[in-house]
Scaffold this motif. Structure first.
Motif, PDB file in Angstrom:
ATOM      1  N   VAL A  12       0.826  -1.208   0.000  1.00 52.10           N
ATOM      2  CA  VAL A  12       0.000   0.000   0.000  1.00 52.10           C
ATOM      3  C   VAL A  12       0.861   1.260   0.000  1.00 52.10           C
ATOM      4  O   VAL A  12       0.513   2.265  -0.634  1.00 52.10           O
ATOM      5  CB  VAL A  12      -0.944  -0.017   1.223  1.00 52.10           C
ATOM      6  CG1 VAL A  12      -1.619   1.343   1.409  1.00 52.10           C
ATOM      7  CG2 VAL A  12      -2.002  -1.106   1.054  1.00 52.10           C
ATOM      8  N   LEU A  13       2.017   1.211   0.664  1.00 49.69           N
ATOM      9  CA  LEU A  13       2.861   2.396   0.818  1.00 49.69           C
ATOM     10  C   LEU A  13       3.943   2.516  -0.245  1.00 49.69           C
ATOM     11  O   LEU A  13       4.688   3.508  -0.262  1.00 49.69           O
ATOM     12  CB  LEU A  13       3.519   2.377   2.207  1.00 49.69           C
ATOM     13  CG  LEU A  13       2.557   2.433   3.403  1.00 49.69           C
ATOM     14  CD1 LEU A  13       3.330   2.203   4.695  1.00 49.69           C
ATOM     15  CD2 LEU A  13       1.828   3.766   3.452  1.00 49.69           C
ATOM     16  N   ASN A  62       4.856   5.706  -2.005  1.00 48.69           N
ATOM     17  CA  ASN A  62       5.173   6.869  -1.175  1.00 48.69           C
ATOM     18  C   ASN A  62       6.578   6.820  -0.585  1.00 48.69           C
ATOM     19  O   ASN A  62       6.899   7.603   0.305  1.00 48.69           O
ATOM     20  CB  ASN A  62       4.159   6.986  -0.029  1.00 48.69           C
ATOM     21  CG  ASN A  62       2.764   7.308  -0.524  1.00 48.69           C
ATOM     22  OD1 ASN A  62       2.478   8.429  -0.904  1.00 48.69           O
ATOM     23  ND2 ASN A  62       1.896   6.299  -0.543  1.00 48.69           N
ATOM     24  N   LEU A 101       0.752  11.414   4.436  1.00 46.28           N
ATOM     25  CA  LEU A 101      -0.166  10.556   3.706  1.00 46.28           C
ATOM     26  C   LEU A 101      -1.602  11.004   3.919  1.00 46.28           C
ATOM     27  O   LEU A 101      -2.033  11.223   5.053  1.00 46.28           O
ATOM     28  CB  LEU A 101      -0.003   9.101   4.159  1.00 46.28           C
ATOM     29  CG  LEU A 101       1.426   8.536   4.101  1.00 46.28           C
ATOM     30  CD1 LEU A 101       1.501   7.203   4.806  1.00 46.28           C
ATOM     31  CD2 LEU A 101       1.892   8.404   2.663  1.00 46.28           C
ATOM     32  N   ASN A 102      -2.332  11.110   2.821  1.00 40.31           N
ATOM     33  CA  ASN A 102      -3.732  11.504   2.930  1.00 40.31           C
ATOM     34  C   ASN A 102      -4.478  11.015   1.706  1.00 40.31           C
ATOM     35  O   ASN A 102      -3.938  10.994   0.598  1.00 40.31           O
ATOM     36  CB  ASN A 102      -3.860  13.023   3.054  1.00 40.31           C
ATOM     37  CG  ASN A 102      -5.304  13.488   3.014  1.00 40.31           C
ATOM     38  OD1 ASN A 102      -5.727  14.136   2.074  1.00 40.31           O
ATOM     39  ND2 ASN A 102      -6.068  13.108   4.016  1.00 40.31           N
ATOM     40  N   CYS A 119      -5.637   7.992   1.038  1.00 37.01           N
ATOM     41  CA  CYS A 119      -5.371   6.612   0.614  1.00 37.01           C
ATOM     42  C   CYS A 119      -6.393   5.692   1.270  1.00 37.01           C
ATOM     43  O   CYS A 119      -6.284   5.358   2.458  1.00 37.01           O
ATOM     44  CB  CYS A 119      -3.957   6.194   0.987  1.00 37.01           C
ATOM     45  SG  CYS A 119      -3.563   4.497   0.526  1.00 37.01           S
ATOM     46  N   GLU A 171      -7.001   2.544   0.916  1.00 39.86           N
ATOM     47  CA  GLU A 171      -6.485   1.247   1.367  1.00 39.86           C
ATOM     48  C   GLU A 171      -5.801   1.371   2.727  1.00 39.86           C
ATOM     49  O   GLU A 171      -5.968   0.521   3.601  1.00 39.86           O
ATOM     50  CB  GLU A 171      -5.505   0.688   0.337  1.00 39.86           C
ATOM     51  CG  GLU A 171      -6.155   0.254  -0.964  1.00 39.86           C
ATOM     52  CD  GLU A 171      -5.111  -0.184  -1.970  1.00 39.86           C
ATOM     53  OE1 GLU A 171      -4.345   0.676  -2.462  1.00 39.86           O
ATOM     54  OE2 GLU A 171      -5.055  -1.392  -2.253  1.00 39.86           O
ATOM     55  N   LEU A 172      -5.004   2.441   2.901  1.00 37.16           N
ATOM     56  CA  LEU A 172      -4.347   2.644   4.191  1.00 37.16           C
ATOM     57  C   LEU A 172      -5.373   2.938   5.274  1.00 37.16           C
ATOM     58  O   LEU A 172      -5.272   2.419   6.389  1.00 37.16           O
ATOM     59  CB  LEU A 172      -3.344   3.795   4.090  1.00 37.16           C
ATOM     60  CG  LEU A 172      -2.600   4.136   5.386  1.00 37.16           C
ATOM     61  CD1 LEU A 172      -1.808   2.939   5.897  1.00 37.16           C
ATOM     62  CD2 LEU A 172      -1.694   5.349   5.188  1.00 37.16           C
TER      63      LEU A 172
END
Length: 233
Positions: free
Chosen positions: A39-40, A43, A52-53, A55, A57-58
Motif C-alpha cells: 500500500v505504501l 510513497n 499521507l492523505n 489513501c 487502502e491505508l
C-alpha cells in the motif's frame, strides 16, 4: 545532554501513561507488514517524511476492524481514531538527524481562524496548526516498524516522562532531556512503539546499510472547535 549520553531503561517495563511510551513486540504479522509495504510502495520518497492523505487502502488498514486500531485501544485505554499518517524512509541515501523537540502541530482540512489555535503553517500543501496543549496531551502517536531498527539504524530516542512537562520552551529543552531517563526505541520488523504525542524525542542519522521504514500515525478522540476538522488519513 547529547544524544550519545543516555541512561537507558528496559523497554519491557515502560508504561504509556506513566512514562509516555510503550513497546509491543511482533504486534504486526509478517503478512500485514507485507500489506503495508504494498500500500505504501508509491510513497517511498527521498525526503525525510511523506505526509499521507486520501489513501483508502491505508485508511482501511487503520480503521475500527484493524489490528492496529485494536492495539491502540488496548494499550492506551482510549477510544481513538487516526488523524494523521506520515511515512519515514531513512536510509544511507536518504539520511537525516533530528534534535530534541516536541510535536506541536496537527493537520486540518482547511484554515479557519479559531481562538487558541495558531500559529499556522503549510507543509506539503497541507494546513498545519498548533492547537492548545490540552489537545496534544490527549493524543497518542503510533510507530509501525517495517524494518529492523537496532542501535545502528537510528532508533527514535524518547525522554521519558517529558509528556507531563507541558509545552517546553526551546531554551529549556536541554534541561528537560538531561533530567529524564531515555528510551532508545530499538525494534524488530513488526514491532510497534506508542508514545504520548507531546513527548520530547530525537533521532540520529542511521549508521546502517539498512532501510528504516516507519509508518507513524497520530490518534485522537477530540472533536475540534470552530468548524475545524481533522484531515485524517
Amino acid at each position: 545532554m547529547t544524544m550519545t549520553t543516555r541512561r537507558y531503561v528496559d523497554k519491557a517495563l515502560l508504561d504509556l501513561a506513566r512514562d509516555g511510551a510503550a513497546h509491543v513486540d511482533a504486534a504486526i504479522s509478517p503478512h500485514l507488514c507485507r500489506q503495508f509495504e504494498v500500500v505504501l510502495a508509491g510513497n517511498m520518497k527521498d525526503r525525510p517524511g511523506v505526509r499521507l492523505n486520501g489513501c483508502a487502502e491505508l485508511a482501511k488498514m487503520l480503521d475500527e476492524e484493524s489490528t492496529v486500531y485494536q492495539l491502540v485501544q488496548s494499550v492506551s485505554g482510549k477510544q481513538l481514531k487516526p488523524v494523521r499518517a506520515i511515512l519515514f524512509n531513512k536510509s544511507p541515501d536518504n539520511n537525516w538527524s533530528l534534535g530534541w523537540h516536541q510535536d506541536r502541530t496537527i493537520v486540518v482540512k482547511s484554515r479557519i481562524e479559531t481562538p487558541g489555535f495558531g500559529p499556522w503553517t503549510s507543509k506539503a500543501g497541507l494546513q498545519h496548526v498548533a492547537p492548545p496543549f490540552s489537545v496534544l496531551e490527549r493524543m497518542v502517536t503510533v510507530r509501525i516498524h517495517l524494518d529492523d531498527v537496532p542501535e545502528s539504524n537510528a532508533p527514535l530516542l524518547i525522554a521519558l516522562g517529558s509528556h507531563r512537562k507541558g509545552l517546553v520552551a526551546q531554551q529549556h529543552i536541554a534541561d528537560a532531556v538531561s533530567s529524564s531517563k531515555i528510551a532508545s526505541c530499538v525494534a524488530s520488523r513488526g514491532d510497534v512503539w506508542l508514545y504520548s504525542t507531546p513527548i520530547l524525542h530525537a533521532s540520529e542519522k542511521t549508521q546502517s546499510v539498512l532501510q528504516r521504514r516507519v509508518l507513524q500515525v497520530d490518534y485522537s478522540n477530540d472533536s475540534l472547535p470552530g468548524g475545524l476538522e481533522w484531515l485524517g488519513v
